[in-house]
Write an enzyme that holds these catalytic residues in place. Structure first.
Site, PDB file in Angstrom:
ATOM      1  N   ASP A 330       0.826  -1.220   0.000  1.00 61.69           N
ATOM      2  CA  ASP A 330       0.000   0.000   0.000  1.00 61.69           C
ATOM      3  C   ASP A 330       0.853   1.259   0.000  1.00 61.69           C
ATOM      4  OD1 ASP A 330       0.802  -0.789   2.674  1.00 61.69           O
ATOM      5  OD2 ASP A 330      -0.304   0.978   3.357  1.00 61.69           O
ATOM      6  N   GLU A 331       0.257   2.318  -0.445  1.00 63.22           N
ATOM      7  CA  GLU A 331       0.771   3.680  -0.287  1.00 63.22           C
ATOM      8  C   GLU A 331       2.270   3.805  -0.562  1.00 63.22           C
ATOM      9  OE1 GLU A 331      -2.405   5.585   2.805  1.00 63.22           O
ATOM     10  OE2 GLU A 331      -0.709   4.561   3.737  1.00 63.22           O
TER      11      GLU A 331
END
Ligand code: TNX
Length: 562
Positions: A330-331
């Site tokens: 993620d991210e």
């Protein structure tokens, strides 16, 4: 037609009454005449294969209700009050769970369905597996706890046939932003067990801390694990700690799934091994200043590939009960799309090489995932629409350059779940607005202490949510692109710990919400709020008995206030 509706209504209201003490709501409950009286010294018996489960049940009943049961060390004997056996009779009337098992078992081999027959002369419990029996006894424990007074409980007679909707019913705990020791994790496992959750996902690494040992990279824990967010104390789990947690969970039929979040959220790695870090950019320096560390691993830099292999090998070895390793993904703010996809592909290949399957946050769907992978859905399109159109994105505490890299990831996220489905991956459902438990509570509480904590715990830029919001949500109906239980692996809540400073804060966010999470993951029928709130009030007896910290909305009639 009219008759049918009437009989369905009747069934539902009978079930609601008889179900008063159980969360998650049981599938079918047939009330029967009379009551069963259980008291100290009541005899519990079953085959040797179930003896450990019976002893755990007796311990838990004593803790939660004060009633002391006696487990017989032979099969039956005379006067048995509670007889337990392995037997699948009648369970075929309800469907097997759908989804994916975290321990890798086939759904047929991990049957959690059970039957419970409570009659004035005694109780019979049955299921096809020890796990099914464990779930049955958990229901019975809740009945005894709700009715117990002074070592005696009188329970209405009934027949329960029950089983879960989804095979993966989880909670993810962020132990990176705040380190939670083994005792705190044991308490969380006890909460999961009480509500029949069967997966504990540990988010072991993030920018602010690295919590698991990797022998060939000792600075990960020595340096990367020394701190936490802000000035909070650091720490990490030794292999012996991990083994203790995995065993404690396994004894309660819970699988511990480890996550090592790469290639973003890796500032703890860079603190330990600066040679793995890319050169800082203006945006990353600015982001850092606002408490949002950005910076990603680069697959082609130095020993990065060896690092990834060593890390996942060390983690796989320490978490033997999980068929899955969570690779994060993620991210990865500011990372080029192809570099991110290549990194995730490498992580997946590494995990597969270890004989495990990979699960990743939804951004991982931008890599080459397939039917062997699980994609964990967390960013909701509806929420993003509101954020971009309503301008609340501007309320995030970041400067425009930083907001741009965050927004870029969010915009791409619209395509993640459709891409995952097209590629054949299964979806683990964790939508932010309902299943992120680090969200402020919307209800008010009666005491100043509770109100102060309510104001402090939960991310301030999330709109507050009520308990009712969660209980009225449906994992399939409300997941875009999904119209069938079969596409989803299961349901998992997450508690992130930016605003959680200690164990009390953690428990405050988990209770009462965890009970609602479990109901949505287990119970196929929708929940009526008015009925739920009665059951919720009953279950709080256990929270008090166990000394758990919990949020008490003043709108609910809690037994301890009566
Ligand atoms: C997003 S969920 C994150 C976490 C934060 C969380 C706060 C996810 C995969 N990334 O790093 O802690 O929001 O709710």
């Amino acid at each position: 037609m009219t008759d049918l509706i009437t009989s369905l209504d009747l069934q539902r209201s009978d079930a609601a009454t008889a179900n008063t003490a159980v969360i998650p709501l049981a599938r079918t409950v047939r009330p029967a005449p009379g009551t069963w009286r259980v008291m100290d010294g009541a005899r519990v018996a079953g085959p040797a294969a179930l003896r450990a489960v019976l002893h755990r049940f007796a311990d838990d009943v004593a803790t939660d209700s004060g009633v002391r049961l006696a487990v017989a060390d032979d099969d039956a004997g005379s006067a048995v009050d509670l007889l337990v056996g392995l037997n699948p009779a009648g369970l075929g009337d309800i469907p097997l769970a759908t989804g994916v098992r975290a321990d890798g078992l086939a759904l047929e081999d991990a049957d959690e369905r059970y039957g419970l027959d409570i009659s004035p002369g005694g109780v019979r419990v049955w299921g096809a597996t020890p796990e099914g029996i464990y779930r049955a006894l958990t229901t019975l424990r809740q009945f005894v706890t709700a009715a117990a007074e002074g070592g005696v409980a009188e329970i209405p007679c009934m027949r329960v046939i029950d089983g879960p909707r989804f095979a993966w019913r989880g909670l993810s705990v962020d132990v990176a932003r705040t380190f939670h020791d083994v005792e705190a994790i044991r308490r969380v496992i006890d909460m999961c067990s009480l509500y029949k959750l069967n997966v504990l996902h540990l988010h072991l690494t993030d920018d602010q801390g690295w919590r698991v040992e990797v022998p060939s990279w000792p600075a990960l824990t020595e340096v990367g694990g020394a701190g936490a967010l802000g000035a909070r104390p650091g720490g990490h789990y030794t292999p012996a700690d991990v083994a203790a947690v995995v065993t404690y969970a396994a004894e309660r039929f819970i699988t511990v799934v480890p996550e090592v979040d790469l290639p973003g959220h890796t500032n703890a790695v860079f603190a330990a091994y600066p040679e793995l870090a890319s050169a800082p950019t203006e945006t990353s320096a600015q982001a850092e200043a606002f408490g949002l560390p950005i910076g990603t691993l680069d697959l082609d830099r130095g020993r990065t590939r060896a690092f990834v292999r060593d890390v996942y090998a060390a983690v796989a070895a320490q978490f033997p009960t999980s068929a899955w390793i969570h690779i994060g993904g993620d991210e990865a703010f500011g990372m080029a799309d192809d570099a991110h996809a290549a990194f995730v592909d490498f992580s997946i290949a590494t995990v597969r090489g270890l004989g495990r399957n990979a699960i990743g946050w939804q951004e991982a769907a931008r890599a080459q995932v397939g039917p062997e992978e699980i994609i964990q859905y967390w960013i909701e399109p509806k929420q993003l629409d509101a954020m971009f159109e309503g301008g609340s994105a501007e309320q995030l505490p970041f400067p425009p350059e930083v907001m741009e890299v965050v927004a870029d990831n969010l915009r791409k996220s619209f395509e993640d779940v459709p891409a995952a489905l097209t590629k054949g991956a299964r979806i683990l459902v964790s939508p932010n607005s309902t299943l992120y438990l680090d969200r402020p509570y919307a209800e008010s509480a009666a005491t100043d202490e509770q109100e102060t904590r309510r104001g402090r715990v939960g991310l301030p830029f999330y709109p507050p949510a009520t308990l009712r919001d969660l209980i009225e949500w449906d994992p399939v109906a409300e997941t875009p692109g999904i119209d069938d239980d079969d596409r989803i692996a299961g349901v998992e809540a997450a508690v992130w710990c930016e605003t959680v400073t200690d164990r009390d804060d953690l428990e405050f966010l988990l209770l009462p919400r965890l009970a609602g999470v479990a109901e949505r993951a287990w119970s196929a029928a929708p929940t009526e709020w008015d009925d739920y709130v009665l059951r919720l009030a009953e279950t709080s007896r256990t929270w008090d008995r166990r000394g758990w910290t919990w949020f008490r909305p003043s709108s609910i009639d809690w037994p301890s206030d009566r």
